[in-house]
Design a protein around this motif. Structure first.
Motif, short mmCIF file in Angstrom:
data_model
loop_
_atom_site.label_atom_id
_atom_site.label_comp_id
_atom_site.label_asym_id
_atom_site.label_seq_id
_atom_site.Cartn_x
_atom_site.Cartn_y
_atom_site.Cartn_z
N SER A 1 21.43 15.06 59.25
CA SER A 1 20.85 15.49 60.05
C SER A 1 19.87 14.60 60.58
O SER A 1 19.97 13.80 59.18
N ALA A 2 18.70 14.81 61.48
CA ALA A 2 17.83 13.81 61.39
C ALA A 2 16.99 13.97 60.35
O ALA A 2 16.43 14.90 59.61
N GLY A 3 16.25 12.14 60.26
CA GLY A 3 15.56 12.44 59.50
C GLY A 3 16.68 11.70 58.11
O GLY A 3 16.03 11.03 56.84
N GLN A 4 17.88 11.56 57.80
CA GLN A 4 18.98 10.99 56.92
C GLN A 4 18.63 10.09 57.41
O GLN A 4 19.56 9.24 56.10
N GLU A 5 18.59 9.03 58.60
CA GLU A 5 18.88 7.44 58.16
C GLU A 5 18.56 6.75 57.28
O GLU A 5 17.85 7.27 56.26
N GLY A 6 19.08 5.78 56.66
CA GLY A 6 19.45 5.03 55.76
C GLY A 6 19.90 5.47 55.02
O GLY A 6 21.46 5.35 55.09
N LYS A 7 20.18 4.78 53.60
CA LYS A 7 20.86 4.34 52.28
C LYS A 7 20.79 5.92 51.69
O LYS A 7 19.22 6.26 51.21
N HIS A 8 21.81 6.18 51.10
CA HIS A 8 22.03 7.17 49.95
C HIS A 8 22.93 7.56 48.75
O HIS A 8 24.27 6.77 49.29
N PRO A 9 22.93 7.20 48.04
CA PRO A 9 23.31 6.81 46.55
C PRO A 9 24.09 8.39 46.05
O PRO A 9 23.91 9.10 46.82
N VAL A 10 25.37 7.90 45.73
CA VAL A 10 26.72 8.98 45.83
C VAL A 10 27.07 8.75 43.95
O VAL A 10 27.30 7.41 44.55
N THR A 11 27.02 9.66 43.40
CA THR A 11 27.61 9.39 41.99
C THR A 11 28.52 10.51 42.23
O THR A 11 28.48 11.70 42.11
N VAL A 12 30.16 10.51 41.93
CA VAL A 12 31.18 11.33 41.99
C VAL A 12 31.50 10.75 40.34
O VAL A 12 31.87 10.06 39.84
N ILE A 13 31.89 12.45 39.91
CA ILE A 13 32.73 12.32 38.38
C ILE A 13 33.86 13.63 38.12
O ILE A 13 33.84 13.96 39.14
N ALA A 14 34.85 12.45 37.83
CA ALA A 14 36.48 13.04 38.10
C ALA A 14 36.57 13.59 36.60
O ALA A 14 36.41 12.92 35.41
N GLU A 15 37.01 14.86 36.12
CA GLU A 15 36.58 14.55 34.33
C GLU A 15 38.06 15.82 34.12
O GLU A 15 38.14 17.00 34.70
N ASN A 16 38.58 15.45 32.70
CA ASN A 16 39.77 16.64 32.15
C ASN A 16 39.52 16.42 30.55
O ASN A 16 38.43 16.12 30.09
#
Length: 559
Positions: A259-274
């Motif tokens: 959405s507006a105001g979220q321009e720029g860089k955003h870190p994301v970390t995904v976890i897959a687990e069993n």
């Protein structure tokens, strides 16, 4: 897929009862019989899209694949009919006495387990060369794993035809191998055309295979489905994410509309687990306010090491999101057209510089990035025979080393007074009378790709004068040139007695790839030339014997 196994076994069972045994064949050897049956029992325009081997035992029927030659006791083939717009499976086996047999399996439930676009496109040669593909997986890391797991078997082997790059795999044709052992598993993907490994990973814990998109735009839905290979099937969660981002725990689908105001860089970390463990993937999404012509923003990875997978993840600006292609690249290099990930596993034959040009394209225009990729090879030092020399006579030796870039040398152990040239590797020594006896020499060659050591024995013999060296018992190998060999290998053998000496070459799997013989006369040097242009690059064992004495040496073949 498990629902197919009992059906598969029951269809094979009557054949086994008749002949008591299934013979092992390559996937290509039995194809003509199966293709003919598919055209007669299914559709005249039937084209082959996939092959499959699955190792299992059921009511006395056992399907196995030989790890040394790619031959199995049964193969499953999937055919597609463009006219009918449907598919069907056929089982192919070779029964002793009876010969090749094919049985139709009129279901297509396996399709849902292949995360690829199968469609009406057919596989093209040399996709069925299972022996080369199997060797490719071993070259990519399976060989050392198999040596560490002597009870390993091949549980699954199938071809993948992926005509269009998707979120799972780049465009192309691959072999997929699944090895199982009592304490571990290993999964390898091999490019079908080049035989080069695409990816190998071990264990039952999840391994995330997919490459995330790293750009988004305000007001436009961002989607990324994470896919991890693991047993049991993993669940997914977000450890780090921007506001509004969600992930489906079962499918791994990441959803977000910036959405507006979220321009720029955003870190994301995904976890897959069993139950066996977990894997994480961290990346950064750049949210753009507006679109335009692509501009590649990532810096290339410019060094690769032979035998190890090279990866380079491209990033770029531009709206709509660009697609990627290679306009210039070394043989076997692959690119994910949608994600911009480059994969390649170079061999020692690729040592040196290579030009790579990648193109980012969208409806607004294109951008190119050209760079030089250097493939480094770790040093391989040719074997050195034991030396017998007199004292007070200068001794020099120039070791034969295959490496890129050129290595530097160091002497790790040796007698007093011995030295080594750090640039050329020349070993120099003038032994004294007090140094009569046996000495062990250990030296190393090192470059940016690795370090290798080599040792040899040197005897200072007081009975020798400065001009002569006594012959070895029966016969000795005076030289094997060149090292490494490319088109041919020349042997020189000195003998004390007349004898016929048999010569044999063995590959890394212990298979004989050459047999010959030379006639040695007493007091002379016999010579033999071995053609090596048809041999794979790698290390070979050279064996010479006159019936009473055996001599073994390691030989390098490289082109």
């Amino acid at each position: 897929m498990k629902r197919l196994l009992p059906i598969f076994a029951l269809l094979l069972l009557p054949l086994c009862v008749q002949a008591q045994i299934l013979e092992k064949v390559t996937v290509k050897e039995i194809l003509p019989t199966v293709h003919s049956r598919a055209q007669s029992d299914f559709a005249a325009d039937a084209v082959l899209t996939n092959t499959l081997f699955f190792g299992f035992s059921y009511q006395g029927v056992s399907l196995e694949l030989d790890l040394s030659n790619g031959k199995a006791t049964g193969w499953l083939y999937r055919f597609y009919s463009p006219t009918l717009d449907s598919a069907s499976f056929f089982i192919g086996v070779k029964v002793a006495i009876i010969g090749t047999q094919a049985v139709r399996l009129p279901v297509d439930t396996v399709t849902q387990y292949f995360p690829v676009s199968i469609g009406s496109t057919k596989l093209t040669e040399p996709w069925v060369d299972s022996d080369d593909a199997l060797q490719g997986s071993k070259d990519g890391g399976a060989e050392s794993w198999l040596q560490s797991n002597p009870d390993a078997t091949l549980a699954l082997c199938f071809t993948i035809n992926n005509p269009v790059a998707n979120k799972y795999f780049p465009q192309g044709q691959y072999y997929f191998f699944r090895y199982t052992a009592s304490t571990d598993t290993l999964t390898c993907m091999v490019h079908a055309s080049s035989g080069q490994p695409f990816r190998c990973f071990s264990g039952n814990a999840p391994t995330i295979l997919t490459i995330p998109p790293t750009t988004a735009r305000i007001g436009v839905a961002y989607s990324y489905t994470v896919n991890a290979f693991g047993d049991p099937a993993p669940s997914y969660r977000l450890e780090t994410a921007p506001a509004g981002m969600t992930i489906d725990a079962t499918s791994g689908k990441v959803s977000w509309t910036p959405s507006a105001g979220q321009e720029g860089k955003h870190p994301v970390t995904v976890i897959a687990e069993n139950a066996a463990g977990s894997d994480s993937q961290s990346f950064e999404i750049t949210v753009q306010a507006s679109g335009g012509v692509p501009e590649i923003t990532s810096s290339p990875v410019t060094v690769a090491v032979a035998g190890k997978q090279y990866t380079y993840q491209l990033t770029s600006t531009g709206t709509p999101a660009p697609t990627y292609s290679l306009s210039e690249s070394p043989e076997g290099m692959l690119i994910d057209g949608g994600r911009g990930a480059i994969f390649w596993t170079p061999t020692r034959l690729h040592a040196g510089p290579h030009t790579v040009t990648v193109v980012a394209t969208n409806s607004a225009g294109t951008d190119e990035q050209t760079y030089t990729l250097e493939v480094h090879t770790s040093p391989v030092i040719a074997p050195i025979e034991a030396q017998v020399i007199p004292y007070d006579d200068p001794f020099t030796m120039d070791p034969i080393v295959d490496a890129y870039p050129d290595p530097v040398f160091a002497l790790n152990a040796g007698p007093d007074g011995m030295s080594i040239d750090p640039q050329t590797g020349r070993i120099s020594w003038t032994p004294t009378q007090q140094q009569v006896g046996n000495h062990t020499v250990l030296f190393e060659a090192e470059n940016a790709a690795g370090r290798t050591q080599r040792s040899f024995e040197i005897e200072v013999d007081a009975s020798l004068d400065a001009t002569g060296i006594s012959a070895a018992p029966n016969f000795r190998l005076v030289s094997s040139y060149p090292q490494p060999a490319s088109q041919e290998l020349q042997l020189a053998v000195a003998a004390r007695t007349s004898a016929a000496i048999s010569v044999e070459l063995f590959d890394a799997l212990g298979r004989s790839v050459y047999r010959g013989e030379l006639q040695a006369n007493a007091g002379t040097t016999a010579r033999l030339t071995i053609a090596t242009q048809s041999l794979r690059s790698g290390m070979y064992a050279l064996q010479l014997t006159d019936g009473t004495q055996m001599l073994q040496r390691s030989i390098i073949v490289a082109r």
